[in-house]
Motif scaffolding. Structure first.
Motif, PDB file in Angstrom:
ATOM      1  N   ASP A   1       0.851  -1.188   0.000  1.00 12.90           N
ATOM      2  CA  ASP A   1       0.000   0.000   0.000  1.00 12.90           C
ATOM      3  C   ASP A   1       0.889   1.240   0.000  1.00 12.90           C
ATOM      4  N   PRO A   2       0.898   2.006  -1.099  1.00  8.39           N
ATOM      5  CA  PRO A   2       1.813   3.139  -1.214  1.00  8.39           C
ATOM      6  C   PRO A   2       1.356   4.399  -0.486  1.00  8.39           C
ATOM      7  N   HIS A   3       0.183   4.334   0.155  1.00  3.85           N
ATOM      8  CA  HIS A   3      -0.328   5.555   0.802  1.00  3.85           C
ATOM      9  C   HIS A   3      -1.159   5.167   2.022  1.00  3.85           C
ATOM     10  N   THR A   4      -0.533   5.229   3.204  1.00  5.17           N
ATOM     11  CA  THR A   4      -1.265   4.967   4.444  1.00  5.17           C
ATOM     12  C   THR A   4      -0.927   6.031   5.473  1.00  5.17           C
ATOM     13  N   HIS A   5      -1.674   5.988   6.548  1.00  6.08           N
ATOM     14  CA  HIS A   5      -1.416   6.864   7.692  1.00  6.08           C
ATOM     15  C   HIS A   5      -1.423   5.975   8.933  1.00  6.08           C
ATOM     16  N   THR A   6      -0.442   5.088   9.012  1.00  5.65           N
ATOM     17  CA  THR A   6      -0.462   4.028  10.020  1.00  5.65           C
ATOM     18  C   THR A   6       0.582   4.188  11.127  1.00  5.65           C
TER      19      THR A   6
ATOM     20  N   GLY B   1       8.398  -3.541  17.404  1.00  2.00           N
ATOM     21  CA  GLY B   1       7.762  -4.678  16.749  1.00  2.00           C
ATOM     22  C   GLY B   1       6.576  -4.212  15.938  1.00  2.00           C
ATOM     23  N   ILE B   2       6.534  -4.590  14.669  1.00  2.00           N
ATOM     24  CA  ILE B   2       5.460  -4.158  13.776  1.00  2.00           C
ATOM     25  C   ILE B   2       4.949  -5.342  12.964  1.00  2.00           C
ATOM     26  N   GLY B   3       3.656  -5.317  12.700  1.00  5.51           N
ATOM     27  CA  GLY B   3       3.030  -6.444  12.020  1.00  5.51           C
ATOM     28  C   GLY B   3       3.233  -6.472  10.525  1.00  5.51           C
ATOM     29  N   THR B   4       3.397  -5.300   9.924  1.00  2.88           N
ATOM     30  CA  THR B   4       3.674  -5.213   8.493  1.00  2.88           C
ATOM     31  C   THR B   4       5.024  -4.552   8.286  1.00  2.88           C
ATOM     32  N   ASN B   5       5.581  -4.736   7.113  1.00  4.83           N
ATOM     33  CA  ASN B   5       6.750  -3.933   6.736  1.00  4.83           C
ATOM     34  C   ASN B   5       6.308  -2.490   6.571  1.00  4.83           C
ATOM     35  N   VAL B   6       7.251  -1.563   6.751  1.00  4.44           N
ATOM     36  CA  VAL B   6       6.917  -0.157   6.575  1.00  4.44           C
ATOM     37  C   VAL B   6       8.043   0.558   5.844  1.00  4.44           C
ATOM     38  N   ALA B   7       7.676   1.380   4.885  1.00  6.11           N
ATOM     39  CA  ALA B   7       8.619   2.250   4.186  1.00  6.11           C
ATOM     40  C   ALA B   7       8.171   3.687   4.401  1.00  6.11           C
ATOM     41  N   LEU B   8       9.106   4.627   4.228  1.00  6.52           N
ATOM     42  CA  LEU B   8       8.820   6.011   4.573  1.00  6.52           C
ATOM     43  C   LEU B   8       9.168   6.981   3.449  1.00  6.52           C
ATOM     44  N   LEU B   9       8.270   7.885   3.192  1.00  3.04           N
ATOM     45  CA  LEU B   9       8.547   9.073   2.397  1.00  3.04           C
ATOM     46  C   LEU B   9       8.879  10.214   3.363  1.00  3.04           C
TER      47      LEU B   9
ATOM     48  N   GLN C   1      -6.349  -7.480   4.785  1.00  4.65           N
ATOM     49  CA  GLN C   1      -6.604  -7.110   3.383  1.00  4.65           C
ATOM     50  C   GLN C   1      -5.573  -7.740   2.453  1.00  4.65           C
ATOM     51  N   GLY C   2      -4.591  -8.437   3.029  1.00  2.00           N
ATOM     52  CA  GLY C   2      -3.516  -9.004   2.222  1.00  2.00           C
ATOM     53  C   GLY C   2      -2.333  -8.075   2.067  1.00  2.00           C
ATOM     54  N   VAL C   3      -2.327  -6.952   2.792  1.00  2.00           N
ATOM     55  CA  VAL C   3      -1.246  -5.972   2.685  1.00  2.00           C
ATOM     56  C   VAL C   3      -0.123  -6.347   3.649  1.00  2.00           C
ATOM     57  N   THR C   4       1.073  -6.512   3.109  1.00  2.00           N
ATOM     58  CA  THR C   4       2.228  -6.865   3.942  1.00  2.00           C
ATOM     59  C   THR C   4       3.244  -5.734   4.072  1.00  2.00           C
ATOM     60  N   THR C   5       3.111  -4.691   3.251  1.00  2.00           N
ATOM     61  CA  THR C   5       4.000  -3.525   3.332  1.00  2.00           C
ATOM     62  C   THR C   5       3.168  -2.254   3.192  1.00  2.00           C
ATOM     63  N   VAL C   6       3.385  -1.306   4.110  1.00  2.00           N
ATOM     64  CA  VAL C   6       2.684  -0.021   4.056  1.00  2.00           C
ATOM     65  C   VAL C   6       3.703   1.105   3.946  1.00  2.00           C
ATOM     66  N   VAL C   7       3.292   2.176   3.287  1.00  2.00           N
ATOM     67  CA  VAL C   7       4.118   3.378   3.162  1.00  2.00           C
ATOM     68  C   VAL C   7       3.508   4.479   4.017  1.00  2.00           C
ATOM     69  N   ASN C   8       4.366   5.217   4.717  1.00  2.00           N
ATOM     70  CA  ASN C   8       3.936   6.375   5.504  1.00  2.00           C
ATOM     71  C   ASN C   8       4.720   7.609   5.069  1.00  2.00           C
TER      72      ASN C   8
END
Length: 520
Positions: free
Chosen positions: A89-94, A140-148, A112-119
């Motif tokens: 998901d390239p656009h989240t606020h998580t 500890g986080i449940g999904t991978n996370v990338a950052l802008l 939802q099947g999302v394993t990586t979120v972007v913030n």
């Protein structure tokens, strides 16, 4: 040829996806083997009959199904089910959830099947990427996370919420902060040119910073200055974004692409033509989209003029109550409400006064025996108010969704079902019911295409050497359960989820494992 033989033939034929013949599968230390599934690799347009081997955190092999020579510690039989890369998901606020101790599993995304979120989208988010990544992984986080890196965050750190252009010295300071963040692994620069303080920046300021991100192979992700007729207009804002990309020599990614409000309904066609013309001239452009007719934002962002919100909250409230500004304020707020479809279209989705949640602005105004403009001015001073704004046409949503350069996103925020159900909603409504996309297109535009846009090199595909972010679901059961009446219900139908090779959902049950990582 029956379908089973067809899939086996495709799986054998596409040898580029299989382990090299020089590798003996029996000698691999396979932790988990996924067998008998209908495999969509993230790039294929048809399912393949492949078994997938997971060794540690990676995919270590793909083999033709029914290869009984392969052994593994654990075997999951996916007969009759879809095996796919985990969605990105390239656009989240998580970030708030990921920082917490009770919602850091990000289960509303995993289901939802999302394993990586972007913030860090919309010009927001942390500037200090190093410390943010350390805190997230330590927590500890449940999904991978990338950052802008948010332009608004950088701007506010350097010059507050000042309603003026940046000086040369301030631009240099912002550029230094952005360089540090890019070196720490940020994906690129995000802007929210519709929001304060980003709205106070001129194009030249953004170009200067986008050039910095470009040096590090970053992207330019933007919430356009206008998606409607609030200031320069949707098409002019799109042209500004394209010009920024040209001048900075950077990939342009258009956040939650939409034609927002009755004034611009039907402009999706013109927008697509402009984007494709620019692409034909060598400008690299993509977009993401959530599958709902209602957007979501804060009430002050939706209807308040930007000049009113400059400097500080104290100054904002002072202006709202300044009698000398009352006539101008009333006129501009009334017009902004009209642009969004009228007070009936603004649904309160989150507010401290829970009795007002679920009412629209017209109903609240009636309840308080005042007009909608006065109700808006009152509400924004009483606390943070989130609204769902029903302001998009189905035809525009479908036009954008059909484009191969548009990927799936949620822009998930509290009070809006997109936070719990965007990927399931898109699959259910636009793949199964309306056939706007095929299953393969939906998967590819939710995984590999997103990874390619974000320059994430080892996720988004079922391929040897890639991280084992994998989901398994039954085509007839994957569905959205959240709606505007009950926005926070988990989606259903995702049977298995692997994050970095670790099984975190098994037979639709969450295993209380936090396997996510920071993604550079």
């Amino acid at each position: 040829m029956n379908s089973k033989s067809k899939y086996l033939y495709i799986g054998i034929f596409l040898s580029g996806l299989l382990l090299s013949e020089s590798v003996n599968a029996d000698k691999l230390n396979i932790d988990t083997l996924l067998i008998n599934g209908q495999v969509y690799t993230g790039t294929s347009d048809q399912p393949q009959a492949l078994d997938i081997a997971i060794c540690g955190s990676e995919i270590c092999g793909l083999f033709p199904s029914q290869n009984n020579q392969i052994t593994a510690k654990n075997i999951i039989d996916a007969t009759g089910k879809i095996v796919s890369p985990g969605f990105i998901d390239p656009h989240t606020h998580t970030l708030a959830e990921l920082y917490s101790k009770d919602k850091n599993h990000n289960l509303n995304y995993l289901t939802q099947g999302v394993t990586t979120v972007v913030n860090g989208n919309d010009g927001e988010g942390p500037v200090d990427i190093v410390n943010t990544a350390k805190k997230l992984e330590a927590n500890g986080i449940g999904t991978n996370v990338a950052l802008l890196v948010g332009h608004g965050s950088i701007r506010e750190q350097v010059m507050g919420r000042a309603q003026r252009f940046a000086s040369k010295a301030e631009l240099n300071e912002m550029s230094t902060l952005l360089s540090t963040a890019m070196q720490a692994g940020a994906l690129g620069l995000s802007t929210g040119l519709y929001y304060v303080p980003g709205s106070f920046a001129n194009t030249e300021e953004v170009v200067t910073l986008a050039k910095v991100a470009s040096k590090y192979n970053g992207i330019y992700d933007t919430h356009l200055r206008d998606e409607s007729t609030f200031n320069i207009g949707f098409i002019a804002a799109l042209e500004e974004a394209i010009n920024i990309a040209k001048m900075a020599d950077i990939h342009l990614h258009l956040a939650h692409i939409k034609a927002l409000g009755v004034d611009v309904w039907g402009q999706s066609k013109m927008a697509i033509e402009k984007i494709e013309t620019a692409q034909a001239k060598g400008v690299s452009i993509s977009a993401d989209q959530y599958p709902w007719l209602a957007s979501g934002t804060k009430l002050h962002s939706a209807v308040m003029p930007k000049w009113v919100m400059a400097d500080s909250q104290h100054a904002f409230f002072e202006r709202l109550n300044d009698k000398s500004l009352a006539q101008q304020l009333y006129s501009e707020i009334k017009e902004n409400i009209r642009r969004r479809g009228g007070p009936e279209s603004l649904l309160i989705t989150a507010f401290k006064d829970t009795e007002l949640v679920g009412l629209n602005l017209a109903q609240i105004a009636h309840k308080r025996a005042i007009d909608p403009v006065s109700a808006s001015i009152q509400l924004v001073q009483e606390g943070e108010v989130r609204v769902a704004s029903f302001n998009m046409s189905e035809a525009d949503v479908e036009n954008f969704m059909r484009q191969p350069w548009v990927v799936t996103s949620s822009d998930g925020t509290n009070g809006h079902p997109r936070k719990y159900a965007s990927f399931a909603q898109k699959y259910q409504k636009y793949v199964q019911e309306k056939s706007i996309l095929t299953l393969a297109q939906f998967i590819n535009q939710s995984s590999s295409k997103t990874a390619d846009i974000l320059n994430i090199k080892d996720r988004g595909k079922l391929q040897e050497g890639f991280k084992a972010d994998i989901i398994i679901f039954e085509a007839s059961k994957f569905k959205a359960n959240a709606n505007f009446a009950t926005w926070n219900k988990y989606s259903s139908g995702i049977d298995y989820v692997f994050v970095n090779g670790e099984l975190v959902i098994s037979e639709s049950n969450y295993l209380n494992k936090l396997a996510g990582k920071f993604v550079r």
